[in-house]
Design a protein around this motif. Structure first.
Motif, PDB file in Angstrom:
ATOM      1  N   SER A 103       2.393   0.752  -7.039  1.00  0.00           N
ATOM      2  CA  SER A 103       1.367   1.539  -7.728  1.00  0.00           C
ATOM      3  C   SER A 103       0.162   0.689  -8.137  1.00  0.00           C
ATOM      4  O   SER A 103      -0.978   1.143  -8.053  1.00  0.00           O
ATOM      5  CB  SER A 103       1.977   2.202  -8.973  1.00  0.00           C
ATOM      6  OG  SER A 103       2.514   1.215  -9.854  1.00  0.00           O
TER       7      SER A 103
ATOM      8  N   GLN B 148      -1.857  -0.114  -5.065  1.00  0.00           N
ATOM      9  CA  GLN B 148      -2.536   1.112  -4.625  1.00  0.00           C
ATOM     10  C   GLN B 148      -3.769   1.382  -5.489  1.00  0.00           C
ATOM     11  O   GLN B 148      -4.830   1.773  -4.987  1.00  0.00           O
ATOM     12  CB  GLN B 148      -1.573   2.305  -4.719  1.00  0.00           C
ATOM     13  CG  GLN B 148      -0.448   2.271  -3.688  1.00  0.00           C
ATOM     14  CD  GLN B 148       0.643   3.283  -4.002  1.00  0.00           C
ATOM     15  OE1 GLN B 148       0.628   3.921  -5.056  1.00  0.00           O
ATOM     16  NE2 GLN B 148       1.601   3.420  -3.086  1.00  0.00           N
TER      17      GLN B 148
ATOM     18  N   LEU C 296       0.830  -1.204   0.000  1.00  0.00           N
ATOM     19  CA  LEU C 296       0.000   0.000   0.000  1.00  0.00           C
ATOM     20  C   LEU C 296       0.868   1.260   0.000  1.00  0.00           C
ATOM     21  O   LEU C 296       0.487   2.300  -0.537  1.00  0.00           O
ATOM     22  CB  LEU C 296      -0.922  -0.006   1.222  1.00  0.00           C
ATOM     23  CG  LEU C 296      -2.150   0.906   1.167  1.00  0.00           C
ATOM     24  CD1 LEU C 296      -3.017   0.599  -0.057  1.00  0.00           C
ATOM     25  CD2 LEU C 296      -2.972   0.765   2.443  1.00  0.00           C
TER      26      LEU C 296
ATOM     27  N   TYR D 104      -6.526  -1.159  -4.603  1.00  0.00           N
ATOM     28  CA  TYR D 104      -7.089  -0.840  -3.290  1.00  0.00           C
ATOM     29  C   TYR D 104      -7.982   0.401  -3.368  1.00  0.00           C
ATOM     30  O   TYR D 104      -9.087   0.430  -2.831  1.00  0.00           O
ATOM     31  CB  TYR D 104      -5.953  -0.634  -2.293  1.00  0.00           C
ATOM     32  CG  TYR D 104      -6.439  -0.314  -0.889  1.00  0.00           C
ATOM     33  CD1 TYR D 104      -6.902  -1.333  -0.056  1.00  0.00           C
ATOM     34  CD2 TYR D 104      -6.429   0.993  -0.406  1.00  0.00           C
ATOM     35  CE1 TYR D 104      -7.345  -1.052   1.237  1.00  0.00           C
ATOM     36  CE2 TYR D 104      -6.873   1.287   0.881  1.00  0.00           C
ATOM     37  CZ  TYR D 104      -7.331   0.259   1.692  1.00  0.00           C
ATOM     38  OH  TYR D 104      -7.779   0.536   2.962  1.00  0.00           O
TER      39      TYR D 104
END
Length: 617
Positions: free
Chosen positions: A561, A564, A557, A567
């Motif tokens: 990338s 991220q 996290l 998520y």
């Protein structure tokens, strides 16, 4: 001929029946061929001399020959039936057993519908060819040879008619067989296409109805069905030419013999009885030629089926246990050493490239990635469903290629992305994991996989009949039953390939919590939801067949990338499996049961809540 001999070798214990059948046909034919000689003597000796005793005696001989021919014919039918249907049963069993040995790569070479046709229709074609052709196949040549010998014995000059007619018949038949032979292969391939359409429609009939595509499916079937009809018509248009050719030859020969024979009788060179007996042999010889021609056509069609069956039997198995294979997997540690993989040797790109990954025994690993990133391909290398193209996969510290396949796959349980349940009860399906499992063990596995949430609602509980392919339960229920079945194997490695996609998040969390209590088992979880893997010891992010990043939820996290982005898309409400935004899944369309009201299978409006049993309120 090599393939034909290969098929005949599957007679096995029925070889004796086949030999007895051949001998009985030879004896039967010999008795029949004696009758015209006896008949000629009755006319030329008995009738001409008005000797009733001779006529009666010869008549008794004829009756005895006919009776013996009947008895041997009946005995032949018994032995031939056993040999024919025994061969068919052994061929189907051999094909079925061979397919069980196939790897995934071998299975990729055949359409499912084609394998079904090869085990059913093609074997039936061979059975019918032998059943209908066994007797004429032996009887035709025997009668032809004996008939020629006895015809020349009666009158060599008249027998010369056959020397002219027989080559014409043989050349005509050769041309017909040469033209029809390849068409039978095309015909069987068209049957494959028809079976493919039928199988696809029956498998996806719920989706067809849900999308109102019945007319489209009917049009697809009509097109393939008409194609089969057209192919059959084109094939048999040439195949039926054999009968006009044969009958033309037969009547031509008969007319010539009657003409020349009549001239010889008028000239005193031939007796009436001798001509009558000779005509009997003419009919026997021509009938034998007709039988032989029909056998050729039957064999021509069966050769196409024989070739297709031999393709299944001769498919080289690309995965096999080595000599002195390891029989025990020490632990659940896994290592990928510079692994690259292609599904086909001639593929331009690899599905996986230079994967290096180490997984400790007993740990929990999550795998995330976009569609086509290689997640499923990666885990299929662990139980050696495919072999790596380059590099090595190690389980328990040893290359998977060093293990006995059965031992390796017993130690690695995998819940496939496509749920597979078999016809039978819940109990029978669960016992695929452990055939000796006690009732308490079955129920404990059901509890761990949260099958107990709906098991009590099923009529008969654990003995509820799931129907073909588990049609009587929903997609989410199927997934949980498959998880319970895998747990019963007590494996050292267990792989979940997106196996909770059809259950709600609460049930998913409960299943993950139960799995976390398993000790000494390496757990690999492929998922689309970050929430399904965020508690894993490490998470692997795949991108286009390569390992993009490895780390914990917090590490990825902060640094990766792709992670991220995944998520963020899910926490902002983009996750279609998040509460308040559930969608009807394709799994539901194909297999939902009316009594399963899990939230994953129900369209809820934002903000809707659900009760403990999963029903919306």
């Amino acid at each position: 001929m090599h393939e034909f001999r290969r098929i005949v070798s599957y007679l096995g214990p029925y070889r004796r029946d086949a030999i007895m059948g051949i001998l009985l046909v030879v004896v039967e034919s010999a008795f029949e061929m004696v009758i015209p000689i006896l008949m000629a003597d009755i006319i030329d000796v008995g009738v001409a001399g008005r000797d009733l005793d001779f006529i009666f005696r010869q008549g008794v001989y004829m009756a005895i020959c006919a009776l013996l021919s009947l008895i041997t014919g009946l005995a032949y039918a018994r032995f031939a039936a056993r040999a024919t249907y025994g061969l068919g049963a052994r061929l189907r069993a051999a094909e079925y057993e061979r397919v069980q040995d196939y790897s995934f790569a071998n299975l990729d070479h055949f359409e499912t519908s084609s394998l079904v046709t090869r085990m059913t229709t093609d074997v039936t074609v061979i059975q019918n060819a032998l059943n209908a052709g066994f007797r004429p196949m032996v009887r035709g040549p025997v009668m032809l040879i004996i008939g020629f010998i006895l015809a020349f014995y009666l009158n060599a000059e008249l027998a010369l008619v056959f020397v002219v007619v027989a080559p014409v018949m043989a050349i005509s038949m050769a041309l017909i067989v040469r033209r029809v032979g390849p068409l039978y292969g095309v015909l069987q391939a068209t049957v494959d296409k028809l079976n493919d359409v039928v199988q696809e429609m029956l498998t996806a009939v719920r989706a067809v109805k849900a999308y109102v595509r019945g007319d489209y499916e009917c049009e697809q079937f009509r097109r393939v069905n008409q194609g089969l009809a057209a192919t059959s018509e084109h094939t048999f248009r040439f195949a039926v030419l054999n009968m006009p050719v044969l009958y033309t030859s037969m009547y031509t020969a008969t007319t010539l013999i009657m003409w020349f024979g009549g001239q010889m009788i008028l000239g005193g060179a031939l007796e009436v009885g001798e001509l009558t007996g000779f005509l009997s042999y003419v009919l026997q010889i021509l009938n034998s030629l007709i039988m032989i021609s029909n056998v050729f056509l039957l064999l021509t069609r069966s050769l196409a089926s024989i070739h297709r069956i031999c393709e299944v039997l001769d498919e080289p198995i690309d995965l096999a246990s080595p000599e002195h294979a390891l029989e025990e997997v020490p632990d659940g540690s896994i290592e990928f050493r510079d692994v690259s993989f292609k599904y086909r040797a001639d593929a331009r790109e690899c599905a996986l490239e230079h994967v290096n990954l180490s997984i400790a025994a007993g740990s929990t690993v999550g795998i995330l990635g976009g569609t086509g990133s290689g997640k499923t391909t990666l885990v299929q290398l662990i139980p050696r469903l495919y072999d790596v193209t380059e590099g090595a996969v190690l389980v328990g510290g040893h290359d998977v290629r060093a293990y006995d396949l059965a031992a390796l796959r017993d130690a690695v349980a995998i819940v496939l992305q496509k749920n597979v349940l078999f016809s039978g009860t819940v109990r029978e399906n669960l016992m695929w994991g452990d055939g000796k499992a006690a009732e308490e063990e079955l129920l404990e596995a059901c509890r761990q996989a949260r099958v107990d949430e709906f098991l009590d609602r099923l009529p008969g509980g654990i003995d509820y009949d799931l129907g073909q392919g588990g049609v009587n339960v929903s997609g989410g229920q199927k997934q949980r039953l498959c998880i319970a079945r895998a747990l019963l194997k007590r494996p050292k490695v267990i792989i979940f390939d997106d196996s909770t996609s059809a259950v709600d998040t609460a049930t998913d969390a409960s299943i993950r919590q139960n799995l976390s209590r398993l000790t000494g088992v390496t757990k690999i979880i492929i998922a689309q939801r970050v929430g399904s893997v965020q508690d894993a010891d490490q998470i692997v992010v795949l991108d286009d067949g390569r390992v993009h990043a490895v780390g914990t939820h917090g590490e990825l996290l902060a640094t990766d990338s792709i992670y991220q982005e995944i998520y963020a898309s899910q926490t902002r409400g983009g996750d279609t499996s998040a509460p308040g935004d559930y969608l009807v899944s394709d799994t539901f369309l194909s297999s939902a049961a009316p009594d399963d009201k899990k939230v994953s299978d129900t369209k809820l409006s934002p903000g809707a809540s659900f009760d403990r049993e999963g029903g919306a309120r």
